[in-house]
Design a protein around this motif. Structure first.
Motif, mmCIF file in Angstrom:
data_model
loop_
_atom_site.group_PDB
_atom_site.id
_atom_site.type_symbol
_atom_site.label_atom_id
_atom_site.label_comp_id
_atom_site.label_asym_id
_atom_site.label_seq_id
_atom_site.Cartn_x
_atom_site.Cartn_y
_atom_site.Cartn_z
ATOM 1 N N ALA A 1 -2.576 6.993 -15.839
ATOM 2 C CA ALA A 1 -2.775 5.529 -16.711
ATOM 3 C C ALA A 1 -1.419 4.877 -15.082
ATOM 4 C CB ALA A 1 -2.444 5.049 -17.999
ATOM 5 N N VAL A 2 -0.233 5.595 -15.455
ATOM 6 C CA VAL A 2 0.447 4.783 -14.649
ATOM 7 C C VAL A 2 0.060 4.656 -13.426
ATOM 8 C CG1 VAL A 2 3.035 4.869 -13.507
ATOM 9 C CG2 VAL A 2 2.383 5.261 -16.081
ATOM 10 N N ALA A 3 -1.084 5.822 -12.560
ATOM 11 C CA ALA A 3 -1.203 6.578 -11.024
ATOM 12 C C ALA A 3 -2.747 5.577 -11.377
ATOM 13 C CB ALA A 3 -1.650 7.713 -11.161
ATOM 14 N N PHE A 4 -2.825 5.502 -12.274
ATOM 15 C CA PHE A 4 -4.621 4.471 -12.224
ATOM 16 C C PHE A 4 -4.298 2.813 -12.068
ATOM 17 C CE2 PHE A 4 -6.643 8.775 -13.040
ATOM 18 C CZ PHE A 4 -6.869 9.117 -11.158
ATOM 19 N N GLY A 5 -2.966 2.245 -13.528
ATOM 20 C CA GLY A 5 -3.161 1.062 -13.297
ATOM 21 C C GLY A 5 -2.311 0.400 -12.061
ATOM 22 N N ILE A 6 -1.512 1.293 -10.835
ATOM 23 C CA ILE A 6 -0.378 1.084 -10.238
ATOM 24 C C ILE A 6 -1.939 0.501 -8.634
ATOM 25 C CG2 ILE A 6 -0.177 3.609 -8.682
ATOM 26 C CD1 ILE A 6 2.170 -0.040 -9.488
ATOM 27 N N TRP A 7 -3.586 1.308 -8.131
ATOM 28 C CA TRP A 7 -3.664 1.430 -8.055
ATOM 29 C C TRP A 7 -4.134 -0.030 -8.427
ATOM 30 C CZ3 TRP A 7 -3.969 2.401 -3.248
ATOM 31 C CH2 TRP A 7 -3.457 3.683 -2.672
ATOM 32 N N ILE A 8 -4.889 -0.556 -9.617
ATOM 33 C CA ILE A 8 -5.326 -1.865 -9.863
ATOM 34 C C ILE A 8 -4.616 -2.923 -9.969
ATOM 35 C CG2 ILE A 8 -6.758 -2.480 -12.380
ATOM 36 C CD1 ILE A 8 -6.898 0.029 -13.349
ATOM 37 N N LEU A 9 -3.332 -3.060 -10.208
ATOM 38 C CA LEU A 9 -2.807 -3.491 -9.827
ATOM 39 C C LEU A 9 -2.766 -3.804 -8.059
ATOM 40 C CD1 LEU A 9 0.355 -3.204 -11.707
ATOM 41 C CD2 LEU A 9 -0.932 -5.165 -12.141
ATOM 42 N N PHE B 1 1.128 -0.533 -0.004
ATOM 43 C CA PHE B 1 -0.324 0.079 -0.250
ATOM 44 C C PHE B 1 0.639 1.634 -0.101
ATOM 45 C CE2 PHE B 1 -2.479 3.851 2.284
ATOM 46 C CZ PHE B 1 -3.822 2.971 1.324
ATOM 47 N N ILE B 2 2.284 1.753 0.688
ATOM 48 C CA ILE B 2 2.938 2.438 1.219
ATOM 49 C C ILE B 2 3.374 2.397 -0.862
ATOM 50 C CG2 ILE B 2 5.247 3.647 2.045
ATOM 51 C CD1 ILE B 2 3.693 1.806 4.338
ATOM 52 N N ILE B 3 3.860 1.783 -1.239
ATOM 53 C CA ILE B 3 5.036 1.804 -2.145
ATOM 54 C C ILE B 3 4.082 2.061 -3.683
ATOM 55 C CG2 ILE B 3 5.689 0.299 -3.850
ATOM 56 C CD1 ILE B 3 6.996 -1.207 -1.658
ATOM 57 N N THR B 4 2.419 1.825 -3.467
ATOM 58 C CA THR B 4 1.346 1.827 -4.420
ATOM 59 C C THR B 4 1.487 3.352 -3.975
ATOM 60 O OG1 THR B 4 0.287 -0.035 -4.294
ATOM 61 C CG2 THR B 4 -1.158 1.170 -5.264
ATOM 62 N N CYS B 5 1.025 4.178 -3.139
ATOM 63 C CA CYS B 5 0.850 5.264 -2.336
ATOM 64 C C CYS B 5 1.879 5.991 -3.398
ATOM 65 C CB CYS B 5 0.790 6.028 -1.277
ATOM 66 S SG CYS B 5 -0.988 5.196 -0.773
ATOM 67 N N PHE B 6 3.595 5.995 -3.476
ATOM 68 C CA PHE B 6 4.507 6.915 -3.665
ATOM 69 C C PHE B 6 4.032 6.941 -5.296
ATOM 70 C CE2 PHE B 6 6.744 6.035 0.529
ATOM 71 C CZ PHE B 6 6.943 7.021 1.185
ATOM 72 N N ILE B 7 4.229 5.459 -5.772
ATOM 73 C CA ILE B 7 4.465 5.866 -6.839
ATOM 74 C C ILE B 7 2.886 6.417 -7.340
ATOM 75 C CG2 ILE B 7 4.034 3.838 -9.239
ATOM 76 C CD1 ILE B 7 5.533 1.529 -7.577
ATOM 77 N N SER B 8 1.645 6.122 -6.808
ATOM 78 C CA SER B 8 0.321 7.372 -7.841
ATOM 79 C C SER B 8 0.812 8.309 -7.620
ATOM 80 C CB SER B 8 -0.908 6.659 -7.466
ATOM 81 O OG SER B 8 -0.681 6.788 -5.599
ATOM 82 N N THR B 9 1.725 9.073 -6.624
ATOM 83 C CA THR B 9 1.474 10.156 -6.399
ATOM 84 C C THR B 9 3.032 11.490 -7.099
ATOM 85 O OG1 THR B 9 1.593 10.001 -3.704
ATOM 86 C CG2 THR B 9 2.538 12.026 -4.444
#
Length: 75
Positions: free
Chosen positions: A32-40, A7-15
């Motif tokens: 696409a990267v921001a929302f794609g990482i949340w989908i993953l 979750f923390i890694i996902t937050c950093f990447i999407s931010t």
């Protein structure tokens, strides 16, 4: 614990992707990267939770089996 780290890694990447989209000529790739990482993240969380539920079910079945075996020995 693993989910919290993901979750923390996902937050950093999407931010980072959303901040990068603010100054980009074409921000749709960053979106696409921001929302794609949340989908993953959600897909992986769903998979892990299904595996955990199946493991708990197998453990419950095993405990029931062992309890029945102990009852049969006491007779």
């Amino acid at each position: 614990m693993k989910t919290a780290i993901y979750f923390i890694i996902t937050c950093f990447i999407s931010t980072g992707a959303l901040l990068g989209a603010t100054n980009a000529k074409n921000p749709f790739a960053a979106f696409a990267v921001a929302f794609g990482i949340w989908i993953l993240f959600l897909w992986g969380y769903n998979r892990r939770s299904k595996k955990d539920a199946e493991r708990r079910n197998r453990e419950r079945l095993f405990e029931d089996y062992m309890r029945e075996q102990m009852r049969n020995r006491q007779r």
